[in-house]
Design an enzyme around this catalytic site. Structure first.
Site, short mmCIF file in Angstrom:
data_model
loop_
_atom_site.label_atom_id
_atom_site.label_comp_id
_atom_site.label_asym_id
_atom_site.label_seq_id
_atom_site.Cartn_x
_atom_site.Cartn_y
_atom_site.Cartn_z
NE ARG A 51 -2.86 -0.19 3.13
CZ ARG A 51 -3.55 -0.71 4.16
NH1 ARG A 51 -4.68 -0.18 4.12
NH2 ARG A 51 -2.93 -1.46 5.11
CE LYS A 148 0.98 -21.10 10.70
NZ LYS A 148 1.89 -20.42 11.73
CG HIS A 178 8.24 -22.41 7.86
ND1 HIS A 178 7.30 -22.03 8.66
CD2 HIS A 178 9.27 -22.59 8.46
CE1 HIS A 178 7.77 -21.99 9.94
NE2 HIS A 178 9.04 -22.47 9.95
CE LYS A 182 11.51 -25.91 10.25
NZ LYS A 182 12.38 -24.64 10.44
CD GLU A 216 8.54 -21.59 18.34
OE1 GLU A 216 9.16 -21.23 17.34
OE2 GLU A 216 7.48 -21.67 18.63
CG ASP A 235 1.45 -20.38 15.59
OD1 ASP A 235 1.55 -19.76 14.64
OD2 ASP A 235 2.50 -20.41 16.49
CG HIS A 240 4.50 -25.66 11.37
ND1 HIS A 240 4.41 -25.38 10.18
CD2 HIS A 240 4.84 -24.68 12.10
CE1 HIS A 240 4.47 -24.33 9.92
NE2 HIS A 240 4.75 -23.51 11.21
CE LYS A 331 5.10 -19.19 19.64
NZ LYS A 331 5.97 -19.90 18.52
C1 BG6 Z 1 5.51 -20.47 12.70
C2 BG6 Z 1 4.75 -19.97 13.90
O1 BG6 Z 1 4.60 -20.76 11.67
O2 BG6 Z 1 6.58 -21.23 12.96
C3 BG6 Z 1 5.58 -19.58 15.01
O3 BG6 Z 1 3.58 -19.09 13.63
C4 BG6 Z 1 6.76 -20.26 15.15
O4 BG6 Z 1 4.77 -19.23 16.33
C5 BG6 Z 1 7.48 -20.69 13.88
O5 BG6 Z 1 7.55 -19.83 16.06
C6 BG6 Z 1 8.53 -21.67 14.13
O6 BG6 Z 1 9.51 -21.94 12.92
P1 BG6 Z 1 10.78 -22.37 13.01
O7 BG6 Z 1 11.20 -22.56 11.51
O8 BG6 Z 1 11.48 -21.28 13.66
O9 BG6 Z 1 10.92 -23.68 13.64
#
Ligand code: BG6
Length: 482
Positions: A51, A148, A178, A182, A216, A235, A240, A331
């Site tokens: 934008r 996502k 994603h 990996k 994490e 999330d 994942h 987390k």
């Molecule tokens: C994302 C989540 O899809 O993946 C995040 O929204 C998370 O909350 C992240 O921290 C983790 O990805 P990676 O590649 O760092 O393990």
């Protein structure tokens, strides 16, 4: 070993949300690295669309800053950065209005791959898709990439699929997870299906249980508003961890082909049993270690959103009858550690008396950090004194085998190049995403109806106490997070 760089066709990649956080952190630095690797053919262009009223020079300056911040210093090369910036263009565009669309159309070229990355809020997917087709900017060969969260429940995911399907065929839609980009996650398929060694044992007869951990150390800092409406289940698990589970549990596809692989993953998701409340533990981190605690990041001081979840899951088919899959993610935990551990059963008959020294075989697939695999096997303890047993790792560290000082592409780089190549294998199909929500919805509805509160856990710990019990009561233990 130096990896091969496979050439791709000339492309125009339009990034909607080209000034946003994901573009700055991941997409543009990733593309720069592919440029350096020689994977961006001359004449390929990246067009930022957002934008803000920026000139091309302003945009290039912003991207230069992003590269300086998010590409490791030793990979920053002045000449290469300049060469990359020369490929960048910018269009100020109004996703919900009329401004900018003719300008974007004017930039499009024939006979090159056209890809459109929707790095924007899902609420804009429909508007952008509609304008791309109305203005004739996207053609039948164009690809769109969507991020996502793909919905927050089955109904919203169906609505998103329907909106995109109005303008694009399924073969044009690339839904990114994603985790599938990996290195180790893809290696999981190579290990399973390119070796004869593991597959005969890959079933309930020989496997005791599977643990999938994505731990994490980061908190929700700065993302409180999004995260509070999401939580760890939406999330991380629905996408994942679910994808990891699918790759472990799926049947061998007949070929490494997009639909063959996704058909097999879909069967796994459909075979997931509903999860009873006693097999779910939710946690929320409290204050400590310089963090004021989860609720300090939320707009709701009484938030019941989980920053941690552990679940016991069953895949209801012949191969996995009675084998629990324990999943956990959270987390602000003790360490950043993601791994899959497959614990095998005991041999049917013990011929050695050393019961104390004996341990099960465990295959550990380490996603991050220190990607690699470890197969824990039993051997004889060296030296005299009878037959005492000890467990040793057969260590396969991918870093040693593949990097050789060279850069391994990160998940985003690999996935964007797959979009340009037109390979959907590592992207989620619409039916897969819907099936994943169909399994997730009742779990979330269950705790919402019951009014369950997550258990508080200390930042820097391994999660809530109750998660330990989830395994203890089955006579098993979580692996240490480290
Ligand atoms: C994302 C989540 O899809 O993946 C995040 O929204 C998370 O909350 C992240 O921290 C983790 O990805 P990676 O590649 O760092 O393990």
């Amino acid at each position: 070993m130096v990896s091969r760089v496979i050439p791709v066709d000339v492309f125009d990649l339009v990034i909607f949300g080209g000034t946003g956080d994901l573009a700055r952190r991941k997409i543009l630095p990733g593309l720069y690295r592919r440029y350096v690797a020689g994977q961006m053919p001359a004449d390929s262009r990246i067009i930022g669309a957002a934008r803000a009223d920026l000139s091309e020079a302003d945009y290039r300056a912003q991207v230069a800053e992003a590269i300086a911040e998010f590409v490791p210093k030793d990979r920053q090369d002045k000449t290469a950065i300049q060469g990359f910036l020369d490929r960048l263009h910018y269009v100020a565009i109004d996703a919900t209005g009329t401004n900018g669309w003719s300008a974007l159309k004017g930039l499009m070229r024939d006979s090159v791959v056209r890809a459109f990355y929707f790095s924007v809020a899902p609420s804009l997917f429909g508007d952008i898709a509609q304008r791309l087709s109305e203005h004739g900017i996207a053609d039948a060969w164009s690809r769109i990439v969507v991020e996502k969260p793909f919905g927050r429940d089955l109904a919203s995911a169906k609505a998103l699929n329907a909106v995109l399907a109005k303008h694009f065929n399924e073969t044009q839609i690339y839904r990114i997870d994603h985790y599938l980009g990996k290195e180790t996650v893809q290696n999981l398929m190579a290990v399973r299906f390119a070796n004869i060694l593991f597959e005969p044992l890959w079933k309930a007869e020989y496997i005791d249980h599977v643990q999938i951990t994505v731990a994490e150390t980061v908190g929700v800092d700065g993302r409180g508003a999004y995260y509070d409406k999401s939580g760890a289940m939406r999330d991380m698990v629905q996408n994942h961890l679910m994808q990891l589970l699918c790759l472990i549990a799926m049947e061998p596809p007949y070929h490494f082909d997009p639909d063959a692989v996704r058909d097999e993953k879909l069967k796994v998701i459909r075979a997931l049993k509903p999860v009873p409340s006693e097999d779910i533990v939710r946690g929320q981190y409290g204050a400590g270690g310089g963090d004021k605690g989860y609720v300090a990041h939320s707009e709701n001081p009484a938030s019941r959103t989980e920053s941690y979840i552990a679940l016991k899951v069953h895949v209801s088919n012949w191969r996995w009858q009675g084998v629990p899959f324990y999943l956990r993610t959270g987390k602000r935990l003790r360490a950043r550690a993601s791994e899959i551990a497959i614990t095998f059963k005991q041999p049917p008959h013990a011929i050695f008396d050393d019961a104390k020294g004996w341990h099960e075989n465990v295959l550990v697939i380490r996603l991050q950090p220190n990607e690699g695999m470890n197969l824990m096997v039993m051997i004889k303890e060296p030296g005299p004194g009878g037959m005492r047993l000890m467990q040793v790792p057969l260590d396969m560290s991918f870093a040693d085998a593949i990097t050789d000082g060279e850069d391994v592409p990160d998940a985003y780089e690999r996935l964007i190049m797959d979009v340009i190549r037109g390979n959907q294998t590592l992207f989620m199909r619409g039916d897969e995403v819907e099936a994943a929500w169909a399994w997730t919805d009742p779990i979330i509805q269950g705790w919402e109806l019951r009014g369950d509160k997550p258990q508080t856990y200390d930042p820097g710990s391994s999660g809530p106490e109750d998660a330990l019990m989830l395994m203890h009561r089955d006579g098993r233990r979580w692996r240490e997070i480290r």
